[in-house]
Design a protein around this motif. Structure first.
Motif, PDB file in Angstrom:
ATOM      1  N   VAL A  27       0.135 -20.653  -3.585  1.00  0.00           N
ATOM      2  CA  VAL A  27      -0.151 -19.295  -4.039  1.00  0.00           C
ATOM      3  C   VAL A  27       0.164 -18.310  -2.923  1.00  0.00           C
ATOM      4  O   VAL A  27      -0.233 -18.508  -1.774  1.00  0.00           O
ATOM      5  CB  VAL A  27      -1.631 -19.167  -4.469  1.00  0.00           C
ATOM      6  CG1 VAL A  27      -2.030 -17.708  -4.619  1.00  0.00           C
ATOM      7  CG2 VAL A  27      -1.858 -19.912  -5.767  1.00  0.00           C
ATOM      8  N   THR A  29       0.536 -14.558  -3.945  1.00  0.00           N
ATOM      9  CA  THR A  29       0.152 -13.232  -4.418  1.00  0.00           C
ATOM     10  C   THR A  29      -1.020 -13.388  -5.393  1.00  0.00           C
ATOM     11  O   THR A  29      -1.240 -14.478  -5.947  1.00  0.00           O
ATOM     12  CB  THR A  29       1.302 -12.533  -5.169  1.00  0.00           C
ATOM     13  OG1 THR A  29       1.548 -13.204  -6.417  1.00  0.00           O
ATOM     14  CG2 THR A  29       2.579 -12.528  -4.334  1.00  0.00           C
ATOM     15  N   HIS A  31      -1.304 -12.448  -8.426  1.00  0.00           N
ATOM     16  CA  HIS A  31      -0.871 -12.818  -9.768  1.00  0.00           C
ATOM     17  C   HIS A  31      -0.406 -14.275  -9.875  1.00  0.00           C
ATOM     18  O   HIS A  31      -0.181 -14.778 -10.977  1.00  0.00           O
ATOM     19  CB  HIS A  31       0.234 -11.866 -10.241  1.00  0.00           C
ATOM     20  CG  HIS A  31      -0.261 -10.481 -10.519  1.00  0.00           C
ATOM     21  ND1 HIS A  31      -1.008 -10.156 -11.627  1.00  0.00           N
ATOM     22  CD2 HIS A  31      -0.160  -9.345  -9.792  1.00  0.00           C
ATOM     23  CE1 HIS A  31      -1.323  -8.877 -11.609  1.00  0.00           C
ATOM     24  NE2 HIS A  31      -0.819  -8.363 -10.501  1.00  0.00           N
ATOM     25  N   GLU A  32      -0.258 -14.948  -8.736  1.00  0.00           N
ATOM     26  CA  GLU A  32       0.088 -16.367  -8.763  1.00  0.00           C
ATOM     27  C   GLU A  32      -1.149 -17.263  -8.816  1.00  0.00           C
ATOM     28  O   GLU A  32      -1.016 -18.490  -8.822  1.00  0.00           O
ATOM     29  CB  GLU A  32       0.936 -16.710  -7.538  1.00  0.00           C
ATOM     30  CG  GLU A  32       2.327 -16.089  -7.568  1.00  0.00           C
ATOM     31  CD  GLU A  32       3.124 -16.394  -6.317  1.00  0.00           C
ATOM     32  OE1 GLU A  32       2.522 -16.856  -5.325  1.00  0.00           O
ATOM     33  OE2 GLU A  32       4.337 -16.157  -6.320  1.00  0.00           O
ATOM     34  N   ASP A  34      -2.998 -18.844 -10.857  1.00  0.00           N
ATOM     35  CA  ASP A  34      -2.937 -19.319 -12.237  1.00  0.00           C
ATOM     36  C   ASP A  34      -3.973 -20.427 -12.409  1.00  0.00           C
ATOM     37  O   ASP A  34      -3.817 -21.527 -11.873  1.00  0.00           O
ATOM     38  CB  ASP A  34      -1.528 -19.835 -12.541  1.00  0.00           C
ATOM     39  CG  ASP A  34      -1.329 -20.197 -14.005  1.00  0.00           C
ATOM     40  OD1 ASP A  34      -2.269 -20.739 -14.623  1.00  0.00           O
ATOM     41  OD2 ASP A  34      -0.228 -19.947 -14.523  1.00  0.00           O
TER      42      ASP A  34
END
Length: 269
Positions: A27, A29, A31-32, A34
């Motif tokens: 990871v 960022t 937004h990564e 998940d």
């Protein structure tokens, strides 16, 4: 009897476990982050929605076959993400196979007790708001719950967890207070926040005290409150103020307060 506090060593263990999992899937960022990928990487856990009535989340696992994390269907996205991260935390930190445990909204308000729920919350906060991404965003900004709302939106995380991480990583002189039914439940102070915050019943001259008694609504911003309404050894100081931002979280049935020493206070006592 009061529960012993979660040790700093154990908190660091929980945070490191979350960082290790993030590193495993690389990871870089916000937004990564998940959670489907992270849940599968943690232990072949699949995320499912619905099928819960009173619980917010449920973790079920079997030896050697992974398992599932179930979240209640009507949760708002940020709270659902924290629920999922909390369940991943239990799987990673508490390797009791098979797992079959449910969690209610109250479990997500336990942060300081030496319990598995507090450990899973600390893990979840670090998983969703990791230091290497979160700390730089805390710099050179005026503290407020509105500012934390923005961070919570960016990282898609609950406000409670965002405030917890903010106080842990900021260099500002702030403290975070959680209250229930006019009583202070727990307090987290930043390293630079030197006064001790009063415990027990909220002072009627604090904005939080006025909020719980119905005399006023949420502050909506930082406001000045008398230091004696919050801090130990300021009982006879009628001149000093501290900045306060208070909000009632209806979902949790608790009030949250961000205190900020905008100006240096005289050391009383």
């Amino acid at each position: 009897m009061p529960t012993a506090p979660l040790s700093e060593i154990r908190q660091q263990t929980c945070r490191q476990a979350a960082r290790d999992l993030l590193a495993k899937v690389r990871v870089e960022t916000p937004h990564e982050i998940d959670l489907e990928v992270l849940a599968f990487a943690a232990g072949k856990l699949l995320i499912e929605e619905g099928g819960l009535d009173s619980a917010e989340g449920r973790l079920v696992t079997s030896p050697g076959t992974g398992g599932s994390i179930r979240v209640r269907a009507d949760q708002k996205p940020r709270r659902a993400r924290f629920t999922i991260a909390h369940e991943i935390g239990h799987y990673v930190l508490h390797p009791k196979v098979p797992h079959d445990r449910e969690h209610t909204a109250k479990d997500f308000t336990i942060w300081h007790d030496a319990t598995e729920e507090a450990e899973a919350n600390v893990f979840a906060a670090e998983l969703l708001l990791p230091e290497f991404l979160f700390r730089p965003r805390c710099r050179e900004r005026v503290p407020s719950l509105a500012f934390l709302d923005g961070l919570a939106d960016e990282f898609r995380c609950s406000l409670m967890a965002t405030a917890f991480q903010y106080v842990h990583y900021t260099n500002e002189q702030v403290a975070f207070v959680v209250s229930e039914a006019e009583q202070i439940s727990w307090i987290k102070r930043a390293k630079e926040f030197w006064p001790m915050v009063q415990r027990g019943k909220l002072h009627p001259h604090s904005a939080a005290g006025e909020r719980f008694t119905g005399k006023a609504g949420d502050t909506g911003k930082m406001v000045r409150s008398p230091a004696y309404a919050w801090l130990i050894n300021f009982e006879n100081d009628q001149q000093s103020d501290i900045m306060e931002d208070t909000r009632l979280l209806e979902y949790y049935g608790r009030g949250i307060t961000l205190l900020w020493m905008k100006e240096e206070l005289g050391r009383c006592g």
